[in-house]
Design a protein around this motif. Structure first.
Motif, PDB file in Angstrom:
ATOM      1  N   THR A  34      -8.323   6.862  -6.179  1.00 37.89           N
ATOM      2  CA  THR A  34      -7.309   7.915  -6.095  1.00 37.89           C
ATOM      3  C   THR A  34      -7.249   8.490  -4.685  1.00 37.89           C
ATOM      4  N   GLN A  35      -8.412   8.748  -4.107  1.00 39.27           N
ATOM      5  CA  GLN A  35      -8.467   9.304  -2.747  1.00 39.27           C
ATOM      6  C   GLN A  35      -7.863   8.323  -1.744  1.00 39.27           C
ATOM      7  N   THR A  36      -8.170   7.037  -1.917  1.00 40.97           N
ATOM      8  CA  THR A  36      -7.625   6.026  -1.008  1.00 40.97           C
ATOM      9  C   THR A  36      -6.114   5.963  -1.114  1.00 40.97           C
ATOM     10  N   PHE A  37      -5.598   6.008  -2.341  1.00 41.13           N
ATOM     11  CA  PHE A  37      -4.139   5.960  -2.498  1.00 41.13           C
ATOM     12  C   PHE A  37      -3.484   7.182  -1.860  1.00 41.13           C
ATOM     13  N   ARG A  38      -4.071   8.340  -2.059  1.00 40.92           N
ATOM     14  CA  ARG A  38      -3.487   9.567  -1.510  1.00 40.92           C
ATOM     15  C   ARG A  38      -3.530   9.589   0.013  1.00 40.92           C
ATOM     16  N   SER A  39      -4.421   8.806   0.593  1.00 42.49           N
ATOM     17  CA  SER A  39      -4.483   8.739   2.054  1.00 42.49           C
ATOM     18  C   SER A  39      -3.255   8.054   2.636  1.00 42.49           C
ATOM     19  N   GLY A  40      -2.558   7.272   1.804  1.00 42.36           N
ATOM     20  CA  GLY A  40      -1.336   6.614   2.240  1.00 42.36           C
ATOM     21  C   GLY A  40      -1.528   5.258   2.886  1.00 42.36           C
ATOM     22  N   ILE A  41      -2.778   4.811   3.034  1.00 41.67           N
ATOM     23  CA  ILE A  41      -3.031   3.560   3.758  1.00 41.67           C
ATOM     24  C   ILE A  41      -2.423   2.356   3.049  1.00 41.67           C
ATOM     25  N   THR A  42      -2.420   2.357   1.722  1.00 43.80           N
ATOM     26  CA  THR A  42      -1.946   1.185   0.983  1.00 43.80           C
ATOM     27  C   THR A  42      -0.422   1.041   1.012  1.00 43.80           C
ATOM     28  N   LYS A  43       0.258   2.085   1.463  1.00 46.58           N
ATOM     29  CA  LYS A  43       1.724   2.024   1.504  1.00 46.58           C
ATOM     30  C   LYS A  43       2.252   1.283   2.727  1.00 46.58           C
ATOM     31  N   SER A  44       1.414   1.067   3.711  1.00 46.13           N
ATOM     32  CA  SER A  44       1.875   0.408   4.933  1.00 46.13           C
ATOM     33  C   SER A  44       2.028  -1.086   4.700  1.00 46.13           C
ATOM     34  N   VAL A  45       3.014  -1.674   5.360  1.00 45.61           N
ATOM     35  CA  VAL A  45       3.229  -3.113   5.226  1.00 45.61           C
ATOM     36  C   VAL A  45       2.061  -3.878   5.834  1.00 45.61           C
ATOM     37  N   ALA A  46       1.439  -3.335   6.867  1.00 47.68           N
ATOM     38  CA  ALA A  46       0.316  -4.017   7.509  1.00 47.68           C
ATOM     39  C   ALA A  46      -0.858  -4.159   6.547  1.00 47.68           C
ATOM     40  N   TRP A  47      -1.174  -3.068   5.830  1.00 47.64           N
ATOM     41  CA  TRP A  47      -2.276  -3.129   4.864  1.00 47.64           C
ATOM     42  C   TRP A  47      -1.995  -4.165   3.785  1.00 47.64           C
ATOM     43  N   ARG A  48      -0.820  -4.146   3.246  1.00 51.45           N
ATOM     44  CA  ARG A  48      -0.467  -5.063   2.160  1.00 51.45           C
ATOM     45  C   ARG A  48      -0.584  -6.518   2.624  1.00 51.45           C
ATOM     46  N   LYS A  49      -0.050  -6.816   3.808  1.00 56.62           N
ATOM     47  CA  LYS A  49      -0.105  -8.187   4.316  1.00 56.62           C
ATOM     48  C   LYS A  49      -1.538  -8.608   4.612  1.00 56.62           C
ATOM     49  N   ASN A  50      -2.324  -7.703   5.155  1.00 53.39           N
ATOM     50  CA  ASN A  50      -3.724  -8.031   5.443  1.00 53.39           C
ATOM     51  C   ASN A  50      -4.484  -8.371   4.171  1.00 53.39           C
ATOM     52  N   GLN A  51      -4.218  -7.644   3.090  1.00 53.67           N
ATOM     53  CA  GLN A  51      -4.906  -7.909   1.827  1.00 53.67           C
ATOM     54  C   GLN A  51      -4.471  -9.246   1.231  1.00 53.67           C
ATOM     55  N   LEU A  52      -3.197  -9.561   1.329  1.00 49.29           N
ATOM     56  CA  LEU A  52      -2.710 -10.843   0.815  1.00 49.29           C
ATOM     57  C   LEU A  52      -3.297 -12.002   1.614  1.00 49.29           C
ATOM     58  N   ARG A  53      -3.359 -11.845   2.936  1.00 53.96           N
ATOM     59  CA  ARG A  53      -3.989 -12.891   3.759  1.00 53.96           C
ATOM     60  C   ARG A  53      -5.468 -13.044   3.406  1.00 53.96           C
ATOM     61  N   ALA A  54      -6.126 -11.921   3.174  1.00 54.12           N
ATOM     62  CA  ALA A  54      -7.554 -11.964   2.828  1.00 54.12           C
ATOM     63  C   ALA A  54      -7.767 -12.653   1.481  1.00 54.12           C
ATOM     64  N   LEU A  55      -6.836 -12.447   0.562  1.00 61.21           N
ATOM     65  CA  LEU A  55      -6.940 -13.092  -0.755  1.00 61.21           C
ATOM     66  C   LEU A  55      -6.794 -14.606  -0.622  1.00 61.21           C
ATOM     67  N   ILE A  56      -5.869 -15.044   0.209  1.00 65.91           N
ATOM     68  CA  ILE A  56      -5.708 -16.481   0.467  1.00 65.91           C
ATOM     69  C   ILE A  56      -6.982 -17.045   1.093  1.00 65.91           C
ATOM     70  N   GLU A  57      -7.546 -16.301   2.033  1.00 56.55           N
ATOM     71  CA  GLU A  57      -8.793 -16.728   2.683  1.00 56.55           C
ATOM     72  C   GLU A  57      -9.930 -16.808   1.667  1.00 56.55           C
ATOM     73  N   LEU A  58      -9.986 -15.852   0.754  1.00 58.74           N
ATOM     74  CA  LEU A  58     -11.011 -15.863  -0.302  1.00 58.74           C
ATOM     75  C   LEU A  58     -10.949 -17.162  -1.092  1.00 58.74           C
ATOM     76  N   LEU A  59      -9.753 -17.576  -1.464  1.00 60.37           N
ATOM     77  CA  LEU A  59      -9.587 -18.798  -2.250  1.00 60.37           C
ATOM     78  C   LEU A  59      -9.947 -20.030  -1.444  1.00 60.37           C
ATOM     79  N   GLN A  60      -9.556 -20.053  -0.182  1.00 61.31           N
ATOM     80  CA  GLN A  60      -9.850 -21.208   0.667  1.00 61.31           C
ATOM     81  C   GLN A  60     -11.341 -21.357   0.934  1.00 61.31           C
ATOM     82  N   ASP A  61     -12.014 -20.243   1.152  1.00 63.48           N
ATOM     83  CA  ASP A  61     -13.441 -20.277   1.497  1.00 63.48           C
ATOM     84  C   ASP A  61     -14.334 -20.583   0.301  1.00 63.48           C
TER      85      ASP A  61
END
Length: 484
Positions: free
Chosen positions: A16-43
């Protein structure tokens, strides 16, 4: 139990605190997490192969097809479309609102709970997670405890790649699920059976929490008479693939039973036997290409279905059971009693009933007499019959001349209707599922319309009638004093 509850509450507080900080609303955060998920699967391909083999006996090819490759494709698709999905959508407003502008903005719900199932333990955990991340939410992921190795893998690996303050994994059994459902979430996404789905929905109702329920049901395959030997061969391969070649029938969208005309049944059965032999050899128990039953409980459930005396008499192929190895041979039934449990409950295993009809047109009435399925598969070249199925049945999806492929397609929604589920996801539909579409209107202080305010009179009534009827020509005449 109190400690577990405290741990869940602590995780929820941080999300809840993380969401209220607003960090997850940025396009950069979202793209970084999606890239990290792809990397997780590849590794971690080898670890995922091993975990799914330990949990379900899945071959690496099946695992890549249904889990790793599918999720990588989905994450890459979301990554490539994210800017477009996030962009405000302009709306043209009626002249009545002039001067004004309107748009729709997608905003994340907030802190969401995702509860996944055991039959595709990586896919069904990460596919909705992609949508939740793309939409900008923080997430509590609860994998199924029945797929033990995969649940452990997700709990250990996700924090190494994804933002651990925004995405958390909680493992445990029924007691943990109950504790999670006691909390207030902004959205709940559940994959499982209708019985547990109703429990989830009841718990969500206490907080008026929106839910998406991906459930199941008895998915029929309608088999019209096909004249070409090639058509028959391809049809049977696709039916076998949609029943036994994916988690050995433990699939919510798998073929649950076949509807076919009596005159075609014998040919169909022989073709099914030949194809099963081709896929799995003379002794399927020795094949490495067939998954095992998830646990002893589900093995016993399926055994009881087959040991019903009236059902046992209907077996025309297979029926071998090996409890020690949790193996059930691909089994075909011909016309089991329609009131037997095997025809009233979702089978979720390698048992395929064939129900014969006098005329294939009767299949529509047969399907409509039962709860709405998650999918209907219809094999036919008859365009008139296709239209009758489209207009005459209701299901989560309808696929002509193939099975299971709908779940691979990012541009089509995946979800149920009625007892088979609520809501939809995959691709842009996942983004929408985890987003609230907020309407935004901006107006000017210029041009105030006095007829919207008291005191009321006949002129204002005429104005409102014309305005609501969208009769702008006569409305203009009224304003100019040219119309009474």
């Amino acid at each position: 139990m109190a400690a577990a509850m405290g741990e869940i509450e602590d995780k929820l507080a941080e999300l809840t605190q993380t969401f209220r900080s607003g960090i997850t609303k940025s396009v950069a955060w979202r793209k970084n997490q999606l890239r990290a998920l792809i990397e997780l699967l590849q590794d971690n391909e080898d670890k995922i192969f091993k975990a799914l083999h330990q949990d379900l006996g899945k071959h690496p090819v099946e695992t890549y097809r249904d889990e790793i490759g599918l999720i990588k494709k989905s994450a890459k698709y979301a990554l490539s479309c994210l800017d477009k999905w996030m962009a405000p959508k302009k709306r043209r407003l009626p002249l009545l609102f002039f001067p004004a502008s309107g748009e729709v903005v997608s905003e994340p719900f907030g802190v969401v709970l995702i509860c996944s199932a055991w039959n595709f333990p990586i896919n069904l955990a990460l596919e909705p997670l992609i949508g939740a991340i793309a939409a900008g939410n923080t997430v509590m992921l609860k994998p199924s405890e029945l797929a033990v190795e995969c649940a452990s893998f997700l709990a250990e690996t996700i924090p190494l790649y994804l933002d651990c303050k925004a995405i958390k994994v909680t493992n445990g059994g029924v007691d943990v699920c109950e504790q999670l459902l006691q909390q207030k979430w902004n959205k709940i996404f559940f994959t499982g059976n209708p019985r547990v789905g109703s429990i989830v929905m009841s718990a969500a109702a206490k907080h008026l929490t929106p839910v998406t329920l991906e459930l199941g049901g008895k998915c029929p395959a309608i088999l019209d008479t096909l004249s070409s030997p090639l058509d028959i061969k391809v049809t049977v391969k696709r039916i076998i693939g949609g029943k036994f070649a994916s988690c050995n029938g433990q699939v919510c969208v798998g073929v649950d039973y076949i509807l076919v005309e009596k005159k075609f049944a014998a040919t169909l059965i022989e073709s099914l036997k030949t194809t099963i032999k081709k896929f799995y050899g003379e002794n399927p128990k020795d094949s490495k290409s067939i998954s095992r039953i998830i646990n002893e409980y589900h093995f016993e459930r399926l055994r009881k279905l087959l040991e019903d005396p009236l059902v046992a008499d209907a077996i025309v192929h297979g029926g071998l059971l090996d409890k020690e190895n949790l193996f059930i041979e691909p089994t075909i039934l011909l016309d089991p009693p329609l009131d037997a449990e095997i025809m009233t409950e979702e089978i979720f295993g390698p048992i395929l009933p064939i129900i014969t009809l006098n005329n294939i047109q009767e299949s529509i009435e047969f399907i409509n007499s039962r709860p709405k399925p998650l999918a209907i598969y219809a094999f036919t070249k008859d365009e008139t019959f296709k239209k009758q199925i489209v207009s005459g049945t209701s299901s989560g999806s309808l696929i002509f001349n193939d099975t299971l492929v709908q779940q691979l397609c990012d541009v089509l929604p995946f979800g149920g209707v009625g007892q088979s589920g609520i809501g939809r996801y995959h691709g842009h539909y996942s983004f929408e599922t985890f987003s609230h579409e907020k309407a935004i209107m901006q107006r000017s202080f210029f041009l105030e319309l006095e007829p919207r305010y008291p005191p009321w009179n006949d002129f204002k009534m005429k104005f409102l009638r014309l305005a609501y009827d969208f009769d702008y020509f006569n409305l203009l005449l009224l304003l100019l004093g040219l119309k009474r």
